[in-house]
Design a protein around this motif. Structure first.
Motif, PDB file in Angstrom:
ATOM      1  N   GLY A 243       0.817  -1.214   0.000  1.00 41.30           N
ATOM      2  CA  GLY A 243       0.000   0.000   0.000  1.00 41.30           C
ATOM      3  C   GLY A 243       0.849   1.261   0.000  1.00 41.30           C
ATOM      4  O   GLY A 243       0.556   2.220  -0.722  1.00 41.30           O
ATOM      5  N   LEU A 244       1.925   1.266   0.816  1.00 39.30           N
ATOM      6  CA  LEU A 244       2.812   2.430   0.845  1.00 39.30           C
ATOM      7  C   LEU A 244       3.461   2.645  -0.519  1.00 39.30           C
ATOM      8  O   LEU A 244       3.545   3.784  -1.013  1.00 39.30           O
ATOM      9  N   ALA A 245       3.895   1.539  -1.143  1.00 37.72           N
ATOM     10  CA  ALA A 245       4.538   1.658  -2.457  1.00 37.72           C
ATOM     11  C   ALA A 245       3.556   2.173  -3.509  1.00 37.72           C
ATOM     12  O   ALA A 245       3.909   3.007  -4.355  1.00 37.72           O
ATOM     13  N   VAL A 246       2.310   1.687  -3.453  1.00 36.08           N
ATOM     14  CA  VAL A 246       1.303   2.128  -4.421  1.00 36.08           C
ATOM     15  C   VAL A 246       1.004   3.617  -4.244  1.00 36.08           C
ATOM     16  O   VAL A 246       0.939   4.375  -5.225  1.00 36.08           O
ATOM     17  N   MET A 247       0.828   4.055  -2.994  1.00 36.44           N
ATOM     18  CA  MET A 247       0.516   5.472  -2.790  1.00 36.44           C
ATOM     19  C   MET A 247       1.700   6.358  -3.187  1.00 36.44           C
ATOM     20  O   MET A 247       1.514   7.426  -3.799  1.00 36.44           O
ATOM     21  N   ALA A 248       2.915   5.924  -2.845  1.00 35.91           N
ATOM     22  CA  ALA A 248       4.091   6.692  -3.267  1.00 35.91           C
ATOM     23  C   ALA A 248       4.178   6.732  -4.793  1.00 35.91           C
ATOM     24  O   ALA A 248       4.584   7.740  -5.382  1.00 35.91           O
ATOM     25  N   GLY A 249       3.775   5.618  -5.442  1.00 35.77           N
ATOM     26  CA  GLY A 249       3.776   5.582  -6.902  1.00 35.77           C
ATOM     27  C   GLY A 249       2.818   6.604  -7.496  1.00 35.77           C
ATOM     28  O   GLY A 249       3.133   7.242  -8.515  1.00 35.77           O
ATOM     29  N   TRP A 250       1.648   6.767  -6.868  1.00 37.02           N
ATOM     30  CA  TRP A 250       0.708   7.793  -7.332  1.00 37.02           C
ATOM     31  C   TRP A 250       1.340   9.183  -7.258  1.00 37.02           C
ATOM     32  O   TRP A 250       1.193  10.003  -8.166  1.00 37.02           O
ATOM     33  N   VAL A 251       2.036   9.449  -6.159  1.00 35.82           N
ATOM     34  CA  VAL A 251       2.655  10.775  -5.980  1.00 35.82           C
ATOM     35  C   VAL A 251       3.762  10.990  -7.013  1.00 35.82           C
ATOM     36  O   VAL A 251       3.847  12.061  -7.634  1.00 35.82           O
ATOM     37  N   VAL A 252       4.603   9.977  -7.220  1.00 31.76           N
ATOM     38  CA  VAL A 252       5.695  10.116  -8.194  1.00 31.76           C
ATOM     39  C   VAL A 252       5.129  10.318  -9.598  1.00 31.76           C
ATOM     40  O   VAL A 252       5.604  11.173 -10.364  1.00 31.76           O
ATOM     41  N   ALA A 253       4.103   9.517  -9.948  1.00 25.36           N
ATOM     42  CA  ALA A 253       3.487   9.673 -11.270  1.00 25.36           C
ATOM     43  C   ALA A 253       2.897  11.074 -11.432  1.00 25.36           C
ATOM     44  O   ALA A 253       3.006  11.695 -12.507  1.00 25.36           O
TER      45      ALA A 253
END
Length: 267
Positions: A243-253
């Motif tokens: 979940g942390l990786a997915v949310m961080a991925g949204w921010v990076v994208a």
């Protein structure tokens, strides 16, 4: 071109460096009253709500499962995420509404250093404030609950992860707000877009498409973020670190998209 522009405007005496841009963005952040007030309100809200929730849940009889887990006193994050969304938007959109963005890009024509500078300052300042607020809210709540029902320690099980994770979640919500502000360039528009992303869309998915909407919602920023910021078991939720990786991925994208838009559009 960069040097001559700086000389004409008189804003920068030497070459523009990323460290210089970060220092400039830090000066803007702490000198804008609205950002300081919103950040302070979020910190106070987290601590006060933690104490009030703990006081109201001293008697374990009849409590909801959400109230008895370690993350129970941190439910002030419901308000905190709204304040962080607003803060993220204001940090960026205030420059567009005031017209200061023209001077900023005149001093830093490459533009991306400004995006990086604001992101770094926001992440460090808000991250420290929100993690500290979460830890203090948790400790205050445990002190209130002490003597009434079993309490939790930070070193117990996944408690430290959810307490620190709540602060990280709120920081990432703020970054989503700032990303959308770079793209929309309007305070009302960015606020509406941010609230839609973090609140409205997940609920609509689960209501309109109950058979598969829950699975999709788990991968949206709110669902992904809450998977690492709560002890409460949630059906179809991602594992905490996924979940942390997915949310961080949204921010990076979002930051990549903001960078592309920033370079291609006029001020």
């Amino acid at each position: 071109m960069t040097t001559s522009t700086h000389t004409r405007t008189g804003r920068v005496d030497g070459p523009v460096t990323q460290w210089g841009v970060i220092r400039s963005e830090w000066l803007k952040f702490r000198s804008l009253r609205s950002t300081v007030l919103v950040l302070a309100a979020a910190v106070v809200a987290m601590v006060v709500f933690g104490a009030v929730i703990a006081y109201n849940t001293r008697n374990p009889a009849g409590l909801d499962p959400e109230d008895v887990v370690a993350s129970g006193p941190l439910q002030g994050y419901y308000l905190g995420q709204l304040l962080m969304a607003a803060l993220g938007v204001l940090v960026v959109s205030s420059e567009y509404s005031s017209g200061m963005i023209r001077a900023t890009f005149a001093a830093v024509p490459r533009r991306l250093p400004v995006l990086i500078g604001k992101t770094v300052v926001f992440t460090v300042v808000v991250g420290i404030a929100m993690v500290t607020a979460s830890v203090v809210a948790f400790l205050v709540a445990q002190a209130v609950l002490s003597g009434y029902r079993p309490t939790y320690h930070l070193t117990e099980g996944s408690t430290l992860r959810v307490v620190v994770g709540t602060g990280i979640y709120l920081t990432l919500v703020g970054l989503i707000g700032s990303v959308l502000a770079w793209i929309v360039r309007s305070t009302p528009g960015a606020l509406v877009a941010t609230l839609a992303v973090i609140l409205v869309v997940p609920i609509l998915l689960e209501l309109v498409f109950p058979s598969w909407g829950t699975y999709i919602a788990a991968y949206l920023p709110t669902g992904a973020g809450q998977s690492f910021s709560t002890n409460l078991p949630v059906p179809h939720a991602l594992s905490p670190w996924t979940g942390l990786a997915v949310m961080a991925g949204w921010v990076v994208a979002g930051l990549v998209a903001a960078g592309v838009v920033l370079r291609r559009r006029d001020v």
